[in-house]
Design an enzyme around this catalytic site. Sequence first.
Site, short mmCIF file in Angstrom:
data_model
loop_
_atom_site.label_atom_id
_atom_site.label_comp_id
_atom_site.label_asym_id
_atom_site.label_seq_id
_atom_site.Cartn_x
_atom_site.Cartn_y
_atom_site.Cartn_z
N ARG A 1 -18.57 10.37 -8.71
CA ARG A 1 -17.54 9.44 -8.26
C ARG A 1 -18.20 8.18 -7.69
O ARG A 1 -19.33 8.21 -7.24
CB ARG A 1 -16.66 10.08 -7.15
CG ARG A 1 -15.78 11.23 -7.64
CD ARG A 1 -14.67 10.72 -8.53
NE ARG A 1 -13.79 11.79 -8.99
CZ ARG A 1 -14.00 12.52 -10.08
NH1 ARG A 1 -15.08 12.32 -10.83
NH2 ARG A 1 -13.13 13.45 -10.45
N PHE B 1 0.82 -1.22 0.00
CA PHE B 1 0.00 0.00 0.00
C PHE B 1 0.85 1.27 0.00
O PHE B 1 0.30 2.36 -0.11
CB PHE B 1 -0.90 0.05 1.25
CG PHE B 1 -1.92 -1.04 1.33
CD1 PHE B 1 -3.17 -0.88 0.76
CD2 PHE B 1 -1.64 -2.24 1.97
CE1 PHE B 1 -4.13 -1.89 0.83
CE2 PHE B 1 -2.58 -3.26 2.05
CZ PHE B 1 -3.83 -3.08 1.49
N PHE C 1 -15.86 21.83 -6.49
CA PHE C 1 -15.02 22.17 -7.64
C PHE C 1 -15.79 22.00 -8.95
O PHE C 1 -15.74 20.95 -9.58
CB PHE C 1 -13.76 21.31 -7.66
CG PHE C 1 -12.85 21.51 -6.47
CD1 PHE C 1 -12.67 22.77 -5.91
CD2 PHE C 1 -12.18 20.43 -5.89
CE1 PHE C 1 -11.83 22.96 -4.81
CE2 PHE C 1 -11.34 20.61 -4.80
CZ PHE C 1 -11.17 21.88 -4.25
N LYS D 1 1.60 4.85 -11.14
CA LYS D 1 0.86 3.62 -10.79
C LYS D 1 0.81 2.67 -11.98
O LYS D 1 0.87 1.44 -11.82
CB LYS D 1 -0.56 3.99 -10.33
CG LYS D 1 -0.58 4.60 -8.93
CD LYS D 1 -0.49 3.51 -7.88
CE LYS D 1 -0.36 4.08 -6.48
NZ LYS D 1 -0.46 3.05 -5.43
N PHE E 1 -11.40 2.78 -7.01
CA PHE E 1 -12.07 4.03 -7.33
C PHE E 1 -11.93 4.92 -6.08
O PHE E 1 -10.81 5.05 -5.60
CB PHE E 1 -13.48 3.75 -7.88
CG PHE E 1 -13.35 3.33 -9.34
CD1 PHE E 1 -12.66 2.17 -9.70
CD2 PHE E 1 -13.82 4.14 -10.36
CE1 PHE E 1 -12.44 1.83 -11.04
CE2 PHE E 1 -13.62 3.80 -11.70
CZ PHE E 1 -12.94 2.65 -12.03
N GLY F 1 -7.50 18.59 -13.73
CA GLY F 1 -7.20 17.15 -13.67
C GLY F 1 -8.36 16.28 -13.22
O GLY F 1 -8.23 15.06 -13.20
N TYR G 1 0.81 11.01 -11.09
CA TYR G 1 0.36 10.00 -10.14
C TYR G 1 -0.13 8.75 -10.87
O TYR G 1 0.33 7.63 -10.63
CB TYR G 1 -0.75 10.56 -9.24
CG TYR G 1 -1.46 9.50 -8.44
CD1 TYR G 1 -0.77 8.76 -7.48
CD2 TYR G 1 -2.80 9.20 -8.65
CE1 TYR G 1 -1.41 7.76 -6.76
CE2 TYR G 1 -3.45 8.21 -7.94
CZ TYR G 1 -2.74 7.49 -7.00
OH TYR G 1 -3.38 6.50 -6.30
N1 UFG Z 1 -14.13 17.80 -4.48
C1 UFG Z 1 -14.75 19.03 -4.26
N2 UFG Z 1 -14.27 19.80 -3.25
C2 UFG Z 1 -13.24 19.44 -2.45
C3 UFG Z 1 -12.62 18.18 -2.68
C4 UFG Z 1 -13.11 17.39 -3.71
O1 UFG Z 1 -15.68 19.41 -4.96
O2 UFG Z 1 -12.85 20.21 -1.57
C5 UFG Z 1 -14.66 16.93 -5.53
C6 UFG Z 1 -13.63 16.63 -6.61
O3 UFG Z 1 -13.64 17.60 -7.60
C7 UFG Z 1 -14.11 15.25 -7.09
C8 UFG Z 1 -14.77 14.62 -5.86
O4 UFG Z 1 -15.02 15.70 -4.98
O5 UFG Z 1 -15.07 15.42 -8.05
C9 UFG Z 1 -13.88 13.62 -5.17
O6 UFG Z 1 -12.60 14.24 -4.93
P1 UFG Z 1 -11.48 13.56 -4.03
O7 UFG Z 1 -10.36 14.54 -3.95
O8 UFG Z 1 -12.08 13.07 -2.76
O9 UFG Z 1 -11.09 12.27 -4.85
P2 UFG Z 1 -10.58 12.17 -6.36
O10 UFG Z 1 -11.74 11.63 -7.15
O11 UFG Z 1 -9.96 13.40 -6.86
O12 UFG Z 1 -9.39 11.16 -6.18
C10 UFG Z 1 -9.55 9.79 -6.03
C11 UFG Z 1 -8.38 9.23 -5.26
C12 UFG Z 1 -7.11 9.40 -6.06
C13 UFG Z 1 -7.29 8.84 -7.43
C14 UFG Z 1 -8.50 9.43 -8.10
C15 UFG Z 1 -8.75 8.82 -9.43
O13 UFG Z 1 -8.26 9.87 -4.02
O14 UFG Z 1 -6.06 8.74 -5.40
O15 UFG Z 1 -9.64 9.22 -7.30
O16 UFG Z 1 -8.88 9.85 -10.35
F1 UFG Z 1 -6.22 9.13 -8.20
#
Ligand code: UFG
Length: 340
Positions: A231, A83, A218, A155, A179, A294, A151
């Site tokens: 998600r 991990f 966002f 991976k 996910f 991103g 990132y």
């Molecule tokens: N989001 C917001 N506000 C915040 C934080 C997140 O609106 O303050 C949104 C993001 O835009 C996204 C969703 O919430 O749409 C989830 O965001 P996270 O940051 O919780 O998770 P991610 O989907 O960005 O990331 C996850 C994993 C990563 C992996 C990615 C795959 O944490 O390790 O999925 O793209 F790379």
Amino acid sequence: MSTQQPANLSPRGPVLVPGGAGYIGAHFVRVLERLKVPVVVLDNLSTGHRESVKATFEQVDLGDRAALAGVFQRHKPVAVVHFAAKCYVGESVTEPAKYYRENVIHTWNLLEEMRAHACRDIVFSSTAATYGEPRTVPIPSDHPQNPINPYGRTKLHMEHMMQDYGHAYGMRTAALRYFNAAGCMPEEGLGEDHEPETHIIPLVLGVALGRRKSIAIFGGDWPTRDGTCVRDYIHVEDLADAHVRALTKLQGGTSAIACNLGTGNGYTVKELVELARKVTGHAIPVEVVARRAGDPAQLVADGAKAKELLGWTPKRSGLEQILKDAWSFMQKHPRGYAGD
Ligand code: UFG
């Protein structure tokens, strides 16, 4: 709530868990302990929490080959569940060197020590980020992998390295593409505690807890049902169970596994916040801000391959259950592990 019992996992020695003091690793270790499987946690504690580990513990950095060799000599692990990695997309763009060192080079160190000590089974954390911008949603496990940030690329390098070691040296490998890992096992005293926190669920619940006034969403103009990103949130106990199943398969002779770990259900950020309001009873104000660079609009898993290969389906991953578990831990540990 009990972990689903997978087919017998009875390795002839301990399982080594690099990153076992981190969020997902610590949950996996606790599930292994419930199954009475001997385990050795290896972690440099750069982001992990010593408090989350009850198992035999080695504070070692995967960059330290001599120390790593010592761990293999002392404990003679029969398998590795890996991990340890850096996992922030944004940071990987500004500090790619850290990601190539910690994710790629340190994994190479680990594989070399495994080879030197005839330890051939490895399960490791891959990610939906290896797919990049999906062409089809839900995303099948055979979807082309075109990561769009360092990132995801590191991976994918890890996946390729393991495939090559599998072909050349007979290593048996499982790449599990998570996910959005979420939730926790508060009944085990385990939760999500990152500093800084970037993940949506602890941030939203942090608003309910009074840590901040509102949550910034966002982007409100994504091509989704309410304009916010979709998600697929998967409970860490279900992730842990999938790792147990994958390891059992490798130990039984399966040579290579690569599959998605998700639920197949996508939630928008607004839907998530609404459910968090229901679970916590707090208002949770939101502010819609610009898109985050991103972010793909939608990431939802097609989980057919994990079901077929591992006999795995998520059991604890309803979003309300995930939020309840995360909220329970945060209420009991408002300052995370450090506050205990
Ligand atoms: N989001 C917001 N506000 C915040 C934080 C997140 O609106 O303050 C949104 C993001 O835009 C996204 C969703 O919430 O749409 C989830 O965001 P996270 O940051 O919780 O998770 P991610 O989907 O960005 O990331 C996850 C994993 C990563 C992996 C990615 C795959 O944490 O390790 O999925 O793209 F790379």
